[in-house]
Design a protein around this motif. Structure first.
Motif, short mmCIF file in Angstrom:
data_model
loop_
_atom_site.label_atom_id
_atom_site.label_comp_id
_atom_site.label_asym_id
_atom_site.label_seq_id
_atom_site.Cartn_x
_atom_site.Cartn_y
_atom_site.Cartn_z
N ASP A 187 13.91 -51.89 -102.33
CA ASP A 187 14.26 -51.88 -100.91
C ASP A 187 14.50 -50.44 -100.47
N PRO A 190 15.39 -49.37 -93.68
CA PRO A 190 14.70 -49.72 -92.43
C PRO A 190 13.34 -49.04 -92.28
N ASN A 193 12.66 -45.32 -92.34
CA ASN A 193 12.61 -44.56 -93.60
C ASN A 193 11.19 -44.44 -94.16
N ILE A 196 9.17 -40.91 -95.47
CA ILE A 196 9.33 -40.28 -96.79
C ILE A 196 8.41 -40.96 -97.81
N ALA B 111 21.08 -45.65 -91.08
CA ALA B 111 19.90 -46.08 -91.83
C ALA B 111 19.85 -45.46 -93.23
N PHE B 113 20.06 -41.72 -95.71
CA PHE B 113 19.85 -40.27 -95.71
C PHE B 113 18.46 -39.95 -95.19
N HIS B 114 18.35 -38.79 -94.54
CA HIS B 114 17.06 -38.35 -94.01
C HIS B 114 16.82 -36.91 -94.41
N PRO B 202 16.24 -37.49 -100.38
CA PRO B 202 16.95 -38.55 -99.62
C PRO B 202 16.43 -39.95 -99.95
N ASN B 206 18.67 -43.14 -100.95
CA ASN B 206 18.57 -44.41 -100.24
C ASN B 206 18.25 -45.56 -101.19
N ASN B 210 20.43 -48.93 -101.72
CA ASN B 210 19.90 -50.21 -101.28
C ASN B 210 19.56 -51.18 -102.40
#
Lengths: 222, 222
Positions: A187, A190, A193, A196, B111, B113-114, B202, B206, B210
């Protein structure tokens, strides 16, 4: 489950079609702009599978008809044709469908491949913008090499990062990905994302170009 | 080889210092803005290593002194301090040094990390812009978790993508990376390719957030 691979006559669409038909009982539908090409490719896949003792039926249709017959629709067409393809199949789509975005827009120069995302942000967001409201879009399968999938002798061991804003749709696509032997679905959060994940694809190509003995690379997170 | 870890009192700098001191005969120098903190951290690392029967000396200095004594300088400071740190150590740098860029600039919202790259394009390019002309800069170690490195009980199995425009410097950093047990260094092409590598960080955070049971993630290309 009925899965349509739009642009399923080559590249990642071909690989996913072969793997789902080989590893699962899902119905695999090949979509293409020209239905006759979809039909002939579907026949070729079926022959290839039969040689391995797999009796699955793979059928070909025009893109709209394939989408109309499917629950899950993988938009495996080149990034530049994505918006037009979605417009063509839009009459066939409703909230019970799930659109899957595996494509990545890239450019190339002397330094190698580069991520060259569309104005909308990502290919996944191009699909979301072109699709009728309420049809969920999920990003997945960007980081698996077409050649690694379509060679059924190749044992897979790769991760698929799945992104999306609709949890039910995301869980469904994660489960479809894991139905393919050797794939693990993670997962990724959202749909925002997805960039990346898309951007890893040119890195995979660059690494294969720059490092001896590496080809058809995928990614594992561990 | 003499390796300085600027900002080597925590995070990725701590992990690299411990691993190089544990796995190799390279001289490990800890740099920090305040020399006394570098000294006390170096002592703590040395004690931790001695408990494992490793007699390596780890010494601490102010950043400029550490850079002055080193061949390879890892700029393991937070992205916002990178340019100032390079300005501080610039008098100590010449073309025989190699600067290594492991940091990644990120932002965070609901949402996750970016990737939030600096105006210069990447942290690696911030370093290149701030360093005296002719000092080679190499991107590396962005995708390895600090916690995975600094826990010496943790067996590593991760890839390090190395980018740079100076082939000799890049080969040296690849070799230093592979001196750490469990790390494989891959050639990621020129420094202009560093953005994709930085942006994976990131995603790793994430994915750990998740997905149950995942933490301190690294990446493998296969």
């Amino acid at each position: 489950m009925e899965i349509a691979l739009l642009g399923g006559t080559g590249d990642i669409g071909e690989g996913l079609a072969l793997r789902w038909a080989h590893d699962t009982d899902h119905t695999v539908l090949i979509g293409f702009r020209k239905p006759e090409k979809a039909v002939s490719k579907a026949d070729a896949y079926q022959t290839q599978l039969a040689e391995r003792g797999i009796g699955q039926t793979v059928t070909g249709y025009g893109n709209e008809e394939a989408a109309n017959r499917a629950d899950v629709i993988v938009v495996s067409v080149p990034p530049l044709y994505v918006a037009d393809t979605i417009k063509t199949v839009s009459p066939a789509l409703d909230e019970d469908n799930v659109l899957v975005s595996p494509a990545v827009q890239m450019s190339r120069d002397a330094a190698g491949f580069h991520y060259n995302p569309p104005e909308e942000g990502t290919v996944a967001e191009v699909i979301a913008a072109a699709a009728p409201e309420g049809v969920p879009v999920v990003g997945a399968f960007q980081n698996i090499a077409a050649g690694a999938l379509s060679n059924l002798d190749n044992e897979l061991a790769a991760d698929i990062v799945v992104t999306g804003d609709d949890d039910e749709a995301k869980t469904l696509v994660q489960s479809l990905a894991e139905d393919i032997e050797g794939l693990r679905a993670l997962d990724g959060g959202p749909l925002a994302n997805t960039g990346i994940v898309e951007s890893i694809t040119p890195l995979l190509i660059n690494l294969a170009m720059n490092n001896e003995g590496m080809h058809n690379l995928g990614v594992r997170f561990q």
